[in-house]
Write a protein that holds these residues in place. Structure first.
Motif, PDB file in Angstrom:
ATOM      1  N   ILE A  80      -0.751 -23.475 -23.724  1.00  0.00           N
ATOM      2  CA  ILE A  80      -0.818 -24.695 -24.534  1.00  0.00           C
ATOM      3  C   ILE A  80       0.414 -24.733 -25.428  1.00  0.00           C
ATOM      4  CG2 ILE A  80      -2.119 -26.021 -26.239  1.00  0.00           C
ATOM      5  CD1 ILE A  80      -4.614 -24.384 -25.421  1.00  0.00           C
ATOM      6  N   VAL A  81       1.094 -25.869 -25.433  1.00  0.00           N
ATOM      7  CA  VAL A  81       2.208 -26.084 -26.356  1.00  0.00           C
ATOM      8  C   VAL A  81       1.841 -27.260 -27.248  1.00  0.00           C
ATOM      9  CG1 VAL A  81       4.651 -26.657 -26.616  1.00  0.00           C
ATOM     10  CG2 VAL A  81       3.894 -25.233 -24.692  1.00  0.00           C
ATOM     11  N   ILE A  82       2.041 -27.106 -28.560  1.00  0.00           N
ATOM     12  CA  ILE A  82       1.787 -28.204 -29.491  1.00  0.00           C
ATOM     13  C   ILE A  82       3.053 -28.459 -30.293  1.00  0.00           C
ATOM     14  CG2 ILE A  82       0.764 -26.630 -31.216  1.00  0.00           C
ATOM     15  CD1 ILE A  82      -1.089 -29.061 -31.983  1.00  0.00           C
ATOM     16  N   ALA A 128      14.714 -32.418 -25.204  1.00  0.00           N
ATOM     17  CA  ALA A 128      13.521 -31.926 -25.881  1.00  0.00           C
ATOM     18  C   ALA A 128      12.509 -31.404 -24.875  1.00  0.00           C
ATOM     19  CB  ALA A 128      12.905 -33.040 -26.734  1.00  0.00           C
ATOM     20  N   ALA A 129      12.375 -32.110 -23.750  1.00  0.00           N
ATOM     21  CA  ALA A 129      11.431 -31.692 -22.713  1.00  0.00           C
ATOM     22  C   ALA A 129      11.805 -30.324 -22.155  1.00  0.00           C
ATOM     23  CB  ALA A 129      11.390 -32.729 -21.599  1.00  0.00           C
ATOM     24  N   ALA A 130      13.091 -30.075 -21.976  1.00  0.00           N
ATOM     25  CA  ALA A 130      13.535 -28.777 -21.462  1.00  0.00           C
ATOM     26  C   ALA A 130      13.115 -27.652 -22.401  1.00  0.00           C
ATOM     27  CB  ALA A 130      15.051 -28.787 -21.258  1.00  0.00           C
ATOM     28  N   GLU A 131      13.222 -27.886 -23.702  1.00  0.00           N
ATOM     29  CA  GLU A 131      12.832 -26.871 -24.672  1.00  0.00           C
ATOM     30  C   GLU A 131      11.313 -26.708 -24.725  1.00  0.00           C
ATOM     31  OE1 GLU A 131      14.668 -27.520 -28.449  1.00  0.00           O
ATOM     32  OE2 GLU A 131      16.703 -27.133 -27.661  1.00  0.00           O
ATOM     33  N   ILE A 132      10.582 -27.804 -24.558  1.00  0.00           N
ATOM     34  CA  ILE A 132       9.118 -27.732 -24.520  1.00  0.00           C
ATOM     35  C   ILE A 132       8.670 -26.902 -23.316  1.00  0.00           C
ATOM     36  CG2 ILE A 132       7.037 -29.102 -24.107  1.00  0.00           C
ATOM     37  CD1 ILE A 132       8.386 -31.320 -25.839  1.00  0.00           C
ATOM     38  N   ILE A 133       9.290 -27.143 -22.167  1.00  0.00           N
ATOM     39  CA  ILE A 133       8.945 -26.392 -20.954  1.00  0.00           C
ATOM     40  C   ILE A 133       9.284 -24.917 -21.134  1.00  0.00           C
ATOM     41  CG2 ILE A 133       9.515 -26.096 -18.499  1.00  0.00           C
ATOM     42  CD1 ILE A 133       9.990 -29.207 -18.510  1.00  0.00           C
ATOM     43  N   GLU A 134      10.391 -24.645 -21.791  1.00  0.00           N
ATOM     44  CA  GLU A 134      10.762 -23.249 -22.070  1.00  0.00           C
ATOM     45  C   GLU A 134       9.707 -22.583 -22.954  1.00  0.00           C
ATOM     46  OE1 GLU A 134      14.441 -20.677 -24.085  1.00  0.00           O
ATOM     47  OE2 GLU A 134      14.600 -22.852 -23.870  1.00  0.00           O
ATOM     48  N   ALA A 135       9.202 -23.326 -23.942  1.00  0.00           N
ATOM     49  CA  ALA A 135       8.151 -22.788 -24.814  1.00  0.00           C
ATOM     50  C   ALA A 135       6.875 -22.484 -24.039  1.00  0.00           C
ATOM     51  CB  ALA A 135       7.855 -23.776 -25.943  1.00  0.00           C
ATOM     52  N   ALA A 136       6.667 -23.205 -22.929  1.00  0.00           N
ATOM     53  CA  ALA A 136       5.485 -22.995 -22.087  1.00  0.00           C
ATOM     54  C   ALA A 136       5.764 -21.960 -21.002  1.00  0.00           C
ATOM     55  CB  ALA A 136       5.061 -24.315 -21.453  1.00  0.00           C
ATOM     56  N   ASN A 137       6.677 -21.049 -21.286  1.00  0.00           N
ATOM     57  CA  ASN A 137       7.026 -19.979 -20.341  1.00  0.00           C
ATOM     58  C   ASN A 137       7.589 -20.533 -19.028  1.00  0.00           C
ATOM     59  OD1 ASN A 137       6.020 -18.045 -22.201  1.00  0.00           O
ATOM     60  ND2 ASN A 137       3.950 -18.356 -21.403  1.00  0.00           N
ATOM     61  N   GLY A 138       8.279 -21.665 -19.135  1.00  0.00           N
ATOM     62  CA  GLY A 138       8.915 -22.251 -17.966  1.00  0.00           C
ATOM     63  C   GLY A 138       7.985 -23.061 -17.084  1.00  0.00           C
ATOM     64  N   ILE A 139       6.749 -23.267 -17.545  1.00  0.00           N
ATOM     65  CA  ILE A 139       5.768 -24.027 -16.767  1.00  0.00           C
ATOM     66  C   ILE A 139       5.762 -25.473 -17.245  1.00  0.00           C
ATOM     67  CG2 ILE A 139       3.331 -24.219 -16.113  1.00  0.00           C
ATOM     68  CD1 ILE A 139       3.075 -21.228 -16.852  1.00  0.00           C
ATOM     69  N   LYS A 140       5.870 -26.399 -16.310  1.00  0.00           N
ATOM     70  CA  LYS A 140       5.781 -27.807 -16.688  1.00  0.00           C
ATOM     71  C   LYS A 140       4.312 -28.179 -16.890  1.00  0.00           C
ATOM     72  CE  LYS A 140       9.974 -29.417 -14.342  1.00  0.00           C
ATOM     73  NZ  LYS A 140      10.538 -30.368 -13.349  1.00  0.00           N
ATOM     74  N   PRO A 141       3.987 -28.818 -17.995  1.00  0.00           N
ATOM     75  CA  PRO A 141       2.592 -29.170 -18.255  1.00  0.00           C
ATOM     76  C   PRO A 141       2.011 -30.072 -17.163  1.00  0.00           C
ATOM     77  CG  PRO A 141       3.911 -29.416 -20.246  1.00  0.00           C
ATOM     78  CD  PRO A 141       4.875 -29.184 -19.115  1.00  0.00           C
ATOM     79  N   ALA A 142       0.759 -29.814 -16.830  1.00  0.00           N
ATOM     80  CA  ALA A 142       0.038 -30.698 -15.914  1.00  0.00           C
ATOM     81  C   ALA A 142      -0.400 -31.955 -16.639  1.00  0.00           C
ATOM     82  CB  ALA A 142      -1.169 -29.977 -15.334  1.00  0.00           C
ATOM     83  N   ILE A 143      -0.720 -31.787 -17.930  1.00  0.00           N
ATOM     84  CA  ILE A 143      -1.215 -32.905 -18.737  1.00  0.00           C
ATOM     85  C   ILE A 143      -0.580 -32.844 -20.115  1.00  0.00           C
ATOM     86  CG2 ILE A 143      -3.263 -33.941 -19.822  1.00  0.00           C
ATOM     87  CD1 ILE A 143      -4.925 -32.737 -17.531  1.00  0.00           C
ATOM     88  N   HIS A 159       8.874 -36.831 -20.010  1.00  0.00           N
ATOM     89  CA  HIS A 159       9.914 -35.986 -19.425  1.00  0.00           C
ATOM     90  C   HIS A 159       9.479 -34.529 -19.283  1.00  0.00           C
ATOM     91  CE1 HIS A 159      13.462 -38.563 -18.910  1.00  0.00           C
ATOM     92  NE2 HIS A 159      12.976 -39.273 -19.911  1.00  0.00           N
ATOM     93  N   SER A 160       8.372 -34.164 -19.917  1.00  0.00           N
ATOM     94  CA  SER A 160       7.930 -32.768 -19.880  1.00  0.00           C
ATOM     95  C   SER A 160       6.992 -32.455 -18.729  1.00  0.00           C
ATOM     96  CB  SER A 160       7.220 -32.413 -21.203  1.00  0.00           C
ATOM     97  OG  SER A 160       8.091 -32.483 -22.298  1.00  0.00           O
ATOM     98  N   VAL A 161       6.112 -33.413 -18.363  1.00  0.00           N
ATOM     99  CA  VAL A 161       5.067 -33.073 -17.395  1.00  0.00           C
ATOM    100  C   VAL A 161       5.629 -32.947 -15.971  1.00  0.00           C
ATOM    101  CG1 VAL A 161       3.221 -34.106 -18.761  1.00  0.00           C
ATOM    102  CG2 VAL A 161       4.411 -35.503 -17.053  1.00  0.00           C
ATOM    103  N   LYS A 162       4.889 -32.268 -15.147  1.00  0.00           N
ATOM    104  CA  LYS A 162       5.312 -31.987 -13.784  1.00  0.00           C
ATOM    105  C   LYS A 162       5.155 -33.210 -12.883  1.00  0.00           C
ATOM    106  CE  LYS A 162       0.829 -30.309 -12.060  1.00  0.00           C
ATOM    107  NZ  LYS A 162       0.105 -29.155 -11.488  1.00  0.00           N
ATOM    108  N   PHE A 163       5.687 -33.115 -11.672  1.00  0.00           N
ATOM    109  CA  PHE A 163       5.486 -34.150 -10.665  1.00  0.00           C
ATOM    110  C   PHE A 163       3.983 -34.315 -10.426  1.00  0.00           C
ATOM    111  CE2 PHE A 163       4.846 -35.765  -6.415  1.00  0.00           C
ATOM    112  CZ  PHE A 163       5.840 -36.732  -6.266  1.00  0.00           C
TER     113      PHE A 163
END
Length: 373
Positions: free
Chosen positions: A214-216, A248-263, A279-283
C-alpha cells in the motif's frame, strides 16, 4: 400499535451551527425548539420518526467548503444553513409506529432522506435518489444541533459503542463504498491518494482487506506520519508539486517496490492527484475517485485509453452502516487515533477554525453536545 415513549427531562435549549452566503459562522437557537420537545409525547412526530439528542458530530471537509466557498458544484448556500452530517446520539422520543427503537438507545444517524420510489431507490442504490434530501447539503439543514427529529429507519443502533465512534461511521461508510465498488482484493497493490480523514480511513480498510503493498500520498508530512502510525507497513510518499504526473508516478511505483498499483483510490478530487493516479496504475488497472473536485478538469485521456485503465467515481454511499458497525464493534477498524481535537457545541466556531487551519495539525475534529436527559 406500540405505546408512545419519551425521555422524561429535556432542559437545555436547542442550538445549531450555522453558515450563510456571506461565509459567516455562528451558533444560535435551532429547531426543534425546547418547548416543542418538552411538550412532545412522541405522537406529535411524523409517523416513523424519532427525536435524537446529538452527542457527537465530526466536521467534514464539505462542511468547511460550504462555509468558506458557499457551494460545492450545484449545491449552493443561499440562506442561513445548519452544517454537519457525521453524527451519533441517543433516542429521546419515538412515534408510536416505531417499534425497534426506544428512548435510551444509542444510534448513529444516516443523513440521507430518500423518496423510495425512483429507480435508484427501488434497485438498492439509494445514494442516487432523484429526490435525495441529504442533511447539511443546501437547502437541507444538517445535524450540528443539540436535538434533531429523524426517520427511525435511518437511525442505526450502535449498542454500547461510543458516540464518537458512532459519528465516525459516516466517513467509514464513504471508505467502505469505495472499497466495495473498486473491488480491492487480498494481495492487491493499492495506491491511496490523500491522507486526510477519508484517505486514512480508506488506508485502514485496505490494511484490513489484505492489500499489499500500500502506498499513500499527501502534501503534508504530519498526515503521512499519522498514516505510518495507523498502518506501519504502508509506504508513504510526499507529493512533489514540481513534478509532472509521469515523473511523480515513477516515484510512487518505486515506493511500491517497483510494483504498479492495480487500483488507485483517489481521495482528494484534485486534478493533479487524479493525473498522478492515472499514470501510476498498471495496464488494465483502475482509478477509483472518492474525492470531490472542481466541476471540470483535464485528464490524460490517451493514458487511460492506451492502458485500458478504468476511471470510476463514487457519490456518497448506500447500505454501508450495518457493515461499518460490525467492523468497529469487532475491532477490525479502529478510528480513534484519527480524532485530534474535541470541542463543545458552544465552541463550534473555534472547532471549525481549527479544522480549516492546515497549521493546526487537525485530522478529525469532533463537536460534542452534552444534554440533560
Amino acid at each position: 400499535m406500540s405505546t408512545t415513549t419519551t425521555i422524561e427531562t429535556i432542559s437545555k435549549p436547542n442550538i445549531g451551527v450555522y453558515t450563510n452566503p456571506e461565509h459567516k459562522l455562528w451558533v444560535e437557537d435551532s429547531t426543534p425548539n425546547l418547548d416543542s420537545l418538552k411538550k412532545s409525547k412522541g405522537e406529535d412526530l411524523p409517523e416513523g420518526w424519532v427525536t435524537v439528542a446529538i452527542k457527537s458530530t465530526g466536521i467534514c471537509g464539505s462542511d468547511i467548503h460550504f462555509w468558506h466557498a458557499g457551494a460545492i458544484g450545484p449545491m449552493i448556500v443561499e440562506n442561513n444553513h445548519i452544517l454537519g452530517h457525521e453524527s451519533a446520539g441517543v433516542i429521546l422520543a419515538t412515534h408510536p409506529s416505531v417499534t425497534h427503537l426506544q428512548p435510551g438507545d444509542r444510534v448513529a444517524i444516516e443523513p440521507g432522506l430518500i423518496c423510495n420510489n425512483c429507480e435508484a431507490c427501488l434497485t438498492g442504490r439509494y445514494n442516487g435518489c432523484e429526490k435525495m434530501r441529504f442533511l447539511s447539503t443546501p437547502p437541507i439543514d444538517g445535524l450540528l444541533r443539540r436535538y434533531v427529529n429523524h426517520p427511525a429507519v435511518w437511525c442505526h443502533k450502535i449498542g454500547d459503542m461510543s458516540y464518537e465512534n458512532g459519528a465516525l461511521l459516516e466517513p467509514l461508510s464513504v471508505a467502505l463504498a469505495g472499497m466495495e465498488r473498486s473491488g480491492v482484493a487480498l494481495g492487491d497493490c493499492v495506491l491511496i491518494c490523500g491522507a486526510g480523514p477519508i484517505g486514512l480511513i480508506t488506508l485502514l480498510c485496505c490494511q484490513a482487506a489484505g492489500a499489499c503493498p500500500i502506498v499513500i500520498t499527501d502534501l503534508d508530512e504530519g498526515r503521512l506520519k499519522k498514516a505510518a502510525e495507523l498502518c506501519p507497513r504502508a509506504k508513504t510518499y510526499k507529493i512533489n508539486t514540481s513534478l509532472q504526473a509521469p515523473e511523480a508516478a515513477a516515484e510512487i511505483i518505486e515506493a511500491a517496490n517497483g510494483i504498479k498499483p492495480a487500483i488507485a483510490l483517489e481521495c482528494t478530487g484534485v486534478e493533479s492527484s487524479v493525473a498522478n493516479a492515472i499514470h501510476s496504475v498498471k495496464f488494465g488497472g483502475k482509478v477509483f475517485v472518492i474525492g470531490v473536485g472542481k466541476p471540470n478538469m483535464t485528464l490524460p485521456f490517451m493514458r487511460l485509453s492506451t492502458q485500458e485503465i478504468d476511471l470510476q467515481f463514487q457519490y456518497r454511499y448506500c447500505n454501508t452502516w450495518p457493515r461499518a458497525i460490525r467492523l468497529v464493534r469487532d475491532g477490525v477498524i479502529d478510528m480513534r487515533q484519527l480524532v485530534t481535537h474535541r470541542f463543545d457545541i458552544e465552541d463550534a466556531v473555534k472547532a471549525f477554525e481549527t479544522s480549516g487551519d492546515v497549521k493546526s495539525g487537525a485530522i478529525k475534529v469532533m463537536i460534542q453536545s452534552e444534554v440533560d436527559t
